[in-house]
Design a protein around this motif. Structure first.
Motif, PDB file in Angstrom:
ATOM      1  N   ASP A  94       0.863  -1.182   0.000  1.00 17.10           N
ATOM      2  CA  ASP A  94       0.000   0.000   0.000  1.00 17.10           C
ATOM      3  C   ASP A  94       0.900   1.234   0.000  1.00 17.10           C
ATOM      4  N   GLN A 151      -2.039   0.436  -5.545  1.00 12.32           N
ATOM      5  CA  GLN A 151      -2.801   1.487  -6.218  1.00 12.32           C
ATOM      6  C   GLN A 151      -2.564   1.506  -7.730  1.00 12.32           C
ATOM      7  N   HIS A 161      -3.661  -3.578  -8.639  1.00 15.85           N
ATOM      8  CA  HIS A 161      -5.090  -3.923  -8.547  1.00 15.85           C
ATOM      9  C   HIS A 161      -5.323  -5.341  -9.055  1.00 15.85           C
ATOM     10  N   ARG A 172      -6.642  -8.425  -6.735  1.00 14.85           N
ATOM     11  CA  ARG A 172      -7.898  -9.133  -7.041  1.00 14.85           C
ATOM     12  C   ARG A 172      -7.650 -10.627  -7.277  1.00 14.85           C
ATOM     13  N   ASP A 228      -8.783  -6.937  -1.353  1.00 11.54           N
ATOM     14  CA  ASP A 228      -9.528  -5.769  -1.822  1.00 11.54           C
ATOM     15  C   ASP A 228      -8.549  -4.625  -2.076  1.00 11.54           C
ATOM     16  N   GLY A 235      -9.085  -1.637  -2.831  1.00 11.94           N
ATOM     17  CA  GLY A 235      -9.570  -0.368  -2.292  1.00 11.94           C
ATOM     18  C   GLY A 235      -9.434  -0.264  -0.782  1.00 11.94           C
ATOM     19  N   ASP A 236      -9.283  -1.394  -0.119  1.00  9.41           N
ATOM     20  CA  ASP A 236      -9.156  -1.419   1.342  1.00  9.41           C
ATOM     21  C   ASP A 236      -8.299  -2.622   1.746  1.00  9.41           C
TER      22      ASP A 236
END
Length: 136
Positions: free
Chosen positions: A13, A41, A46, A50, A55, A57-58
């Protein structure tokens, strides 16, 4: 992957100050330049997240992918420590603690990382000679 082959991929992250400091620490203490750093990010980040059921986004964990095997939480920390020299080697001793306890402690820190350490837009600025190892 890029033209440079790496032994491992660290999906991190890039907005987390703790995570970014960990990447910077790793760059200073690697046994060999064997890790590729992918910000969750990024588009590639991503997709990796996935694919491994994280996740993007979190993210509640980082991933350390080695030999095609994705490790998360405390297992990822222990695997990362095998690539490092110096004080970080102590993290390898956590392997003797039951995984459920290690992951519970990891989760507590991960859930509170922004409150405890801060959050920024992006706090990794690799040196020119390191940029080929990063996807930001």
């Amino acid at each position: 992957m890029t033209a440079m082959q790496c032994d491992a991929i660290w999906l991190f992250d890039s907005q987390c100050v703790l995570c970014s400091q960990g990447v910077q620490y790793t760059l200073r203490h690697e046994k060999a330049a064997s890790i590729r750093f992918v910000a969750i990010q990024s588009d590639e980040g991503h997709a990796l997240a996935r694919y491994h059921d994280v996740d993007p986004g979190d993210p509640a964990t980082f991933l350390f992918i080695e030999g095609g095997v994705a490790l998360d939480k405390s297992d990822a920390m222990i695997a990362l420590a095998r690539h490092l020299k110096g004080p970080a080697q102590i993290a390898r001793l956590f392997a003797f603690i039951p995984k459920s306890l290690r992951d519970r402690a990891y989760g507590l820190i991960a859930r509170n990382r922004y409150k405890l350490f801060g959050q920024v837009e992006c706090c990794i600025v690799p040196r020119a000679d390191q940029r080929h190892r990063f996807v930001l």
